[in-house]
Design an enzyme around this catalytic site. Structure first.
Site, PDB file in Angstrom:
ATOM      1  N   ASP A 141      -5.130 -21.533  -6.684  1.00  0.00           N
ATOM      2  CA  ASP A 141      -3.690 -21.338  -6.817  1.00  0.00           C
ATOM      3  C   ASP A 141      -3.195 -20.409  -5.716  1.00  0.00           C
ATOM      4  OD1 ASP A 141      -1.233 -21.854  -7.991  1.00  0.00           O
ATOM      5  OD2 ASP A 141      -1.397 -20.204  -9.417  1.00  0.00           O
ATOM      6  N   HIS A 148       9.533 -15.786  -5.162  1.00  0.00           N
ATOM      7  CA  HIS A 148       8.695 -15.393  -6.299  1.00  0.00           C
ATOM      8  C   HIS A 148       7.947 -14.097  -5.971  1.00  0.00           C
ATOM      9  CE1 HIS A 148       6.001 -15.436  -9.688  1.00  0.00           C
ATOM     10  NE2 HIS A 148       4.957 -15.493  -8.890  1.00  0.00           N
ATOM     11  N   GLU A 213       4.696 -20.982 -15.330  1.00  0.00           N
ATOM     12  CA  GLU A 213       4.950 -20.899 -13.889  1.00  0.00           C
ATOM     13  C   GLU A 213       5.257 -22.302 -13.396  1.00  0.00           C
ATOM     14  OE1 GLU A 213       1.752 -18.717 -11.905  1.00  0.00           O
ATOM     15  OE2 GLU A 213       2.848 -16.859 -12.304  1.00  0.00           O
ATOM     16  N   GLU A 215       5.295 -24.928 -10.903  1.00  0.00           N
ATOM     17  CA  GLU A 215       4.532 -25.146  -9.672  1.00  0.00           C
ATOM     18  C   GLU A 215       4.352 -26.632  -9.420  1.00  0.00           C
ATOM     19  OE1 GLU A 215       0.934 -22.935  -9.052  1.00  0.00           O
ATOM     20  OE2 GLU A 215       1.543 -21.259 -10.340  1.00  0.00           O
ATOM     21  N   ASP A 247       1.213 -23.225 -14.548  1.00  0.00           N
ATOM     22  CA  ASP A 247       0.147 -22.215 -14.548  1.00  0.00           C
ATOM     23  C   ASP A 247       0.486 -21.173 -15.618  1.00  0.00           C
ATOM     24  OD1 ASP A 247      -1.898 -20.476 -13.863  1.00  0.00           O
ATOM     25  OD2 ASP A 247      -0.815 -19.632 -12.154  1.00  0.00           O
ATOM     26  N   ARG A 251       1.167 -12.241 -19.143  1.00  0.00           N
ATOM     27  CA  ARG A 251       1.574 -11.185 -18.207  1.00  0.00           C
ATOM     28  C   ARG A 251       1.027  -9.812 -18.570  1.00  0.00           C
ATOM     29  NH1 ARG A 251       2.688 -14.310 -13.996  1.00  0.00           N
ATOM     30  NH2 ARG A 251       4.522 -15.628 -14.301  1.00  0.00           N
ATOM     31  N   GLN A 254      -2.476  -9.858 -17.436  1.00  0.00           N
ATOM     32  CA  GLN A 254      -2.468  -9.874 -15.964  1.00  0.00           C
ATOM     33  C   GLN A 254      -2.219  -8.471 -15.397  1.00  0.00           C
ATOM     34  OE1 GLN A 254       0.356 -12.708 -14.399  1.00  0.00           O
ATOM     35  NE2 GLN A 254      -0.143 -12.274 -12.265  1.00  0.00           N
ATOM     36  N   LYS A 267      -4.919 -16.189 -16.697  1.00  0.00           N
ATOM     37  CA  LYS A 267      -4.508 -17.515 -16.260  1.00  0.00           C
ATOM     38  C   LYS A 267      -5.540 -18.609 -16.510  1.00  0.00           C
ATOM     39  CE  LYS A 267      -1.382 -15.749 -12.711  1.00  0.00           C
ATOM     40  NZ  LYS A 267      -0.247 -16.685 -12.683  1.00  0.00           N
ATOM     41  N   THR A 271      -4.259 -24.644 -17.621  1.00  0.00           N
ATOM     42  CA  THR A 271      -3.321 -25.048 -16.584  1.00  0.00           C
ATOM     43  C   THR A 271      -2.944 -26.488 -16.885  1.00  0.00           C
ATOM     44  OG1 THR A 271      -4.441 -23.638 -14.968  1.00  0.00           O
ATOM     45  CG2 THR A 271      -2.974 -25.332 -14.086  1.00  0.00           C
ATOM     46  N   THR A 366       4.102 -20.232  -8.146  1.00  0.00           N
ATOM     47  CA  THR A 366       5.433 -20.345  -8.749  1.00  0.00           C
ATOM     48  C   THR A 366       6.485 -20.579  -7.682  1.00  0.00           C
ATOM     49  OG1 THR A 366       4.720 -18.765 -10.411  1.00  0.00           O
ATOM     50  CG2 THR A 366       7.084 -19.158 -10.250  1.00  0.00           C
ATOM     51  N   GLU A 380      10.254 -13.317 -13.876  1.00  0.00           N
ATOM     52  CA  GLU A 380      11.391 -13.078 -12.990  1.00  0.00           C
ATOM     53  C   GLU A 380      12.718 -13.154 -13.741  1.00  0.00           C
ATOM     54  OE1 GLU A 380      11.281 -15.311  -9.188  1.00  0.00           O
ATOM     55  OE2 GLU A 380       9.348 -16.002  -9.903  1.00  0.00           O
TER      56      GLU A 380
HETATM   57 MN    MN Z   1       0.431 -19.492 -10.421  1.00  0.00          MN
END
Ligand code: MN
Length: 435
Positions: A141, A148, A213, A215, A247, A251, A254, A267, A271, A366, A380
């Protein structure tokens, strides 16, 4: 080498198919698209096999190939496109993919003499279920959207600028291939370790900050032997096509785990990818110049080319709460804002001699744009959960709740060209359970 930006007869917007629904306004799958999937009839024990979308139907490639209609130039590719994974087709390269696209375009045109033989090879998409269309050896990724990178960075440090390496290389990390799943797979809220900012010690439990996310996923065609690099100008010959990719991210996990080695458990639990892979050739009419500011640094030689382009793919994310019929659009942006192209991702990934393999999956990272509403994730949109979104049912979201369904969509349109789409990438959040 084949120029994947050149238009040919298959892109002609006047083309019509004998499959009437391919002419439906707003369809994702007109004759100019012809994306590939792996499918079977839903709930059946039929073998998985390759298919091609046309209107609201799937051309069963195994059945179509058995009709012997593809001709010498496309027969090998048609057979590979009928298999239970598309790795064999992906390995054949751009000339074979293009020969198959041309044959399919002619066979599905409204005056095609093969109509009667191919009609029984159609399966309604409404009756189908899908599999991940390739055996994916590795998943990587990237972080190719400067918006982003900036928006996400500012949540943790308000004055944050782009990382100093951002305009020099497509930043990436190695993801997990085993947990790439097809659209519709349930999103089990993961357990994980996190630590509140002022807490003395971390806790282990269900993530409270589950995010999506927005993507795109890129499937690698022919790979490169270890110890060799893919040249930037040849990189698109190694790209089979593009799908939607979510994805899913925890958070809170993370934030706690990512320094110093990057994302790991936040993550790798899931996916999601959409069933359809839109070929690079189908995307040729929608190519764009890459966004570069006049004072941006010229990339180093192996990442520098006058001919590399972006793609204008419109992207949306929609949220539907449990029990609600009304979806809310959370994000709307375009892939044209990406700073680094698909070709840059492959060239950089192989620049140290790392071997990419057929069927590998690359995520774009993202995708966010410059304007409000173009943020490609809740991190975001809600400033890390601090500014919740209000939904039409009166509830608020900082992050995803159990029962929420998240839908990604993508399509391309340009004046004088057909509109083509990517279908959907869906997932519904399921409550955490003990593992
Ligand atoms: Mn990602």
């Amino acid at each position: 080498m084949k120029d994947s930006t050149m238009l040919n007869e298959t892109h002609n917007p006047q083309l019509r198919s004998w499959v009437a629904s391919a002419q439906q306004p707003g369809t994702d799958f007109p004759l100019q698209n012809l994306p590939h999937c792996v499918f079977r009839r839903r709930g059946s024990t039929e073998p998985w096999r390759g298919g091609v979308a046309i209107g609201d139907a799937i051309l069963d490639m195994a059945a179509a190939h058995a009709q012997g209609v593809f001709g010498a130039a496309a027969d090998t590719a048609a057979q590979a496109a009928s298999a239970g994974t598309l790795n064999g087709l992906m390995a054949l390269g751009p000339q074979a993919w293009s020969a198959l696209r041309l044959a399919l375009s002619r066979l599905l045109r409204d005056s095609a003499p093969e109509t009667a033989r191919l009609q029984p090879c159609l399966v309604a998409q409404a009756d189908a279920e899908y599999a991940v269309p390739a055996q994916i050896g590795d998943y990587t990724d990237f972080l190719t959207s400067q918006y982003h990178a900036l928006n996400a960075g500012r949540i943790f440090q308000p004055q944050a600028a782009l990382p100093p390496n951002f305009k020099w290389l497509p930043i990436g990390y190695h993801g997990r291939a085993s947990s790439v799943a097809i659209s519709g797979t349930g999103v089990l809220r993961p357990q994980g370790q996190n630590r509140a900012p002022d807490a003395a010690m971390p806790v282990f439990g269900p993530t409270a900050k589950l995010d999506y996310e927005l993507e795109l996923g890129i499937f690698v065609g022919p790979g490169n032997p270890r110890g060799t690099a893919i040249a930037l100008d040849a990189a698109e010959d190694h790209v089979f096509g593009i799908c939607l990719l979510n994805d899913w991210s925890a958070r809170d996990v993370q934030a706690w785990e990512s320094v110093p080695l990057g994302p790991f458990m936040a993550k790798n639990f899931l996916t999601s990818v959409s069933p359809w892979i839109v070929t690079l050739e189908a995307l040729a009419p929608y190519r764009t110049a890459l966004p570069r500011a006049v004072d941006d640094p010229a990339p180093l030689g192996y990442l520098q080319s006058a001919s590399v382009q972006g793609i204008d793919i419109q992207l949306e994310a929609w949220l539907t709460p449990a029990g609600s019929r009304q979806g809310t659009r959370l994000s709307r942006t375009s892939y044209r804002h990406a700073y680094w192209s698909v070709a840059h991702m492959l060239a950089h990934h192989s620049s140290n001699g790392c071997n990419l393999q057929t069927g590998d999956l690359l995520g774009t990272g993202t995708q966010s744009g410059p304007e409000p509403g173009e943020e490609g994730c809740l991190l975001e949109l809600t400033r890390g959960g601090q500014v919740p979104l209000r939904l039409p049912d009166g509830t608020e979201r900082g992050y995803l709740q159990d029962g929420d369904s998240l839908l990604l969509r993508g399509w391309c349109e340009r004046e004088g060209q057909a509109r083509i789409g990517f279908g959907e990438c869906r997932g519904t959040v399921l409550p955490a359970r003990e593992i």
